[in-house]
Design a protein around this motif. Structure first.
Motif, mmCIF file in Angstrom:
data_model
loop_
_atom_site.group_PDB
_atom_site.id
_atom_site.type_symbol
_atom_site.label_atom_id
_atom_site.label_comp_id
_atom_site.label_asym_id
_atom_site.label_seq_id
_atom_site.Cartn_x
_atom_site.Cartn_y
_atom_site.Cartn_z
ATOM 1 N N HIS A 57 0.793 -1.199 -0.067
ATOM 2 C CA HIS A 57 -0.051 -0.072 0.085
ATOM 3 C C HIS A 57 0.758 1.171 -0.015
ATOM 4 N N ILE A 58 2.069 1.213 0.338
ATOM 5 C CA ILE A 58 3.299 2.360 0.581
ATOM 6 C C ILE A 58 3.333 2.696 -1.039
ATOM 7 N N TYR A 59 3.518 1.560 -1.759
ATOM 8 C CA TYR A 59 4.216 1.705 -3.215
ATOM 9 C C TYR A 59 2.809 2.369 -4.064
ATOM 10 N N GLN A 60 1.883 1.699 -3.557
ATOM 11 C CA GLN A 60 0.487 2.481 -4.466
ATOM 12 C C GLN A 60 0.480 3.722 -4.104
ATOM 13 N N ALA A 61 0.575 4.111 -2.800
ATOM 14 C CA ALA A 61 0.359 5.539 -2.458
ATOM 15 C C ALA A 61 1.513 6.485 -3.034
ATOM 16 N N LEU A 62 2.672 5.771 -3.052
ATOM 17 C CA LEU A 62 3.777 6.781 -3.908
ATOM 18 C C LEU A 62 3.290 6.932 -5.439
ATOM 19 N N ARG A 63 3.041 5.794 -5.806
ATOM 20 C CA ARG A 63 2.579 5.800 -7.533
ATOM 21 C C ARG A 63 1.538 6.879 -7.674
ATOM 22 N N TRP A 64 0.326 7.011 -6.640
ATOM 23 C CA TRP A 64 -0.565 7.956 -6.890
ATOM 24 C C TRP A 64 -0.031 9.158 -6.740
ATOM 25 N N LEU A 65 0.927 9.409 -5.786
ATOM 26 C CA LEU A 65 1.494 10.823 -5.354
ATOM 27 C C LEU A 65 2.383 11.252 -6.798
ATOM 28 N N ILE A 66 3.008 10.484 -7.250
ATOM 29 C CA ILE A 66 3.816 10.731 -8.684
ATOM 30 C C ILE A 66 2.806 11.159 -9.452
ATOM 31 N N GLU A 67 1.635 10.371 -9.713
ATOM 32 C CA GLU A 67 0.818 10.657 -10.893
ATOM 33 C C GLU A 67 -0.108 12.007 -10.600
ATOM 34 N N LEU A 68 -0.395 12.089 -9.207
ATOM 35 C CA LEU A 68 -0.981 13.474 -8.877
ATOM 36 C C LEU A 68 -0.276 14.612 -9.019
ATOM 37 N N ARG A 69 1.057 14.557 -8.912
ATOM 38 C CA ARG A 69 1.927 15.549 -8.827
ATOM 39 C C ARG A 69 2.263 15.882 -10.445
ATOM 40 N N GLY A 70 2.035 15.255 -11.217
ATOM 41 C CA GLY A 70 1.906 15.653 -12.669
ATOM 42 C C GLY A 70 0.746 16.364 -12.867
ATOM 43 N N VAL A 71 -0.520 16.178 -12.197
ATOM 44 C CA VAL A 71 -1.615 17.362 -12.442
ATOM 45 C C VAL A 71 -1.567 18.314 -11.757
ATOM 46 N N ARG A 72 -1.015 18.231 -10.241
ATOM 47 C CA ARG A 72 -0.961 19.534 -9.514
ATOM 48 C C ARG A 72 0.421 19.381 -8.861
ATOM 49 N N PRO A 73 1.392 20.453 -9.238
ATOM 50 C CA PRO A 73 2.410 20.345 -8.787
ATOM 51 C C PRO A 73 2.586 20.755 -7.335
ATOM 52 N N ASP A 74 1.606 21.378 -6.879
ATOM 53 C CA ASP A 74 1.755 21.830 -5.447
ATOM 54 C C ASP A 74 1.237 20.869 -4.336
ATOM 55 N N ILE A 75 1.056 19.664 -4.798
ATOM 56 C CA ILE A 75 0.626 18.670 -4.201
ATOM 57 C C ILE A 75 1.424 18.130 -2.894
ATOM 58 N N THR A 76 2.684 18.353 -3.418
ATOM 59 C CA THR A 76 3.658 17.777 -2.381
ATOM 60 C C THR A 76 4.299 19.137 -1.193
ATOM 61 N N ALA A 77 3.336 20.031 -1.470
ATOM 62 C CA ALA A 77 3.858 21.257 -0.691
ATOM 63 C C ALA A 77 3.700 20.779 0.705
ATOM 64 N N PRO A 78 4.165 21.698 1.690
ATOM 65 C CA PRO A 78 4.262 21.392 3.145
ATOM 66 C C PRO A 78 2.546 21.480 3.559
ATOM 67 N N SER A 79 2.215 20.602 4.445
ATOM 68 C CA SER A 79 1.231 20.360 5.174
ATOM 69 C C SER A 79 0.992 21.074 6.410
ATOM 70 N N ASP A 80 2.169 21.247 7.057
ATOM 71 C CA ASP A 80 2.098 22.243 8.216
ATOM 72 C C ASP A 80 1.709 23.543 8.194
ATOM 73 N N LEU A 81 1.264 24.168 8.915
ATOM 74 C CA LEU A 81 1.074 25.729 8.815
ATOM 75 C C LEU A 81 2.018 26.698 8.697
ATOM 76 N N ALA A 82 3.211 26.344 9.414
ATOM 77 C CA ALA A 82 4.258 27.204 9.133
ATOM 78 C C ALA A 82 5.021 27.058 7.787
ATOM 79 N N GLY A 83 5.015 25.817 7.407
ATOM 80 C CA GLY A 83 5.457 25.624 5.949
ATOM 81 C C GLY A 83 4.517 26.265 4.940
ATOM 82 N N ARG A 84 3.389 26.123 5.073
ATOM 83 C CA ARG A 84 2.509 26.815 4.161
ATOM 84 C C ARG A 84 2.503 28.333 4.048
#
Length: 182
Positions: free
Chosen positions: A57-84
């Motif tokens: 399931h980790i590999y599956q999540a990473l594959r989805w993340l790679i594919e989703l990043r092609g559509v929305r590059p900001d998806i891997t942006a920081p999720s914590d408030l300070a980083g945002r």
């Protein structure tokens, strides 16, 4: 074939397609800590998975993340408030800098337009005689060009000659006329 075997076959296909965990992490451009935060796992799990192998399931999540990043590059942006906030602040700084440059360019063009209008008001263009023939205009232009080409010595010489001529003309007029006897 049971579900567990299907999951591991899918994991093998993902590994063949994208590479192992480290290659996927490098493809995403994230460090280990940031990737573990995205997957909502402890960072020590990443080290363990690199040694023993990660669950499918980790590999599956990473594959989805790679594919989703092609559509929305900001998806891997920081999720914590300070980083945002840091990310937003840097993008706002870029936009502010661009806007300042645009304002500066507008001010320059406005100053230039003002200077041109002031010059036009103080020095209005000469009215040309519209009744002149094109030949007359060309003659005037050529004469003006000749005057501009003359050296100061020639100009002074021409002035002296003109003075002498005018003096001669005046002397001729002042001569008394001889009276004829009849």
């Amino acid at each position: 074939m049971n579900l567990r075997e299907e999951y591991f076959l899918e994991k093998d296909r993902i590994v063949e397609q994208y590479g192992d965990l480290e290659k996927i992490r490098l493809a995403l451009g994230l460090n280990r800590r940031r990737l573990c935060r995205l997957l909502l796992v402890d960072p020590s799990a990443w080290t363990r998975w690199c040694n023993d192998g990660a669950p499918p399931h980790i590999y599956q999540a990473l594959r989805w993340l790679i594919e989703l990043r092609g559509v929305r590059p900001d998806i891997t942006a920081p999720s914590d408030l300070a980083g945002r906030i840091d990310l937003m602040q840097s993008s706002f700084q870029k936009k502010i800098y661009e806007l300042e440059r645009q304002v500066e360019m507008l001010e320059r063009s406005l100053a230039l337009a003002r200077a041109l209008t002031e010059r036009a008001v103080t020095n209005p263009p000469r009215q040309t005689n519209t009744h002149e023939s094109p030949k007359t205009r060309r003659r005037k232009i050529r004469a003006k060009q000749k005057r501009q080409k003359r050296s100061p010595k020639k100009i002074l010489k021409n002035r002296r000659i003109k003075r002498k001529r005018s003096i001669k003309i005046i002397k001729k007029r002042k001569r008394p006329q001889k009276h004829r006897r009849r």
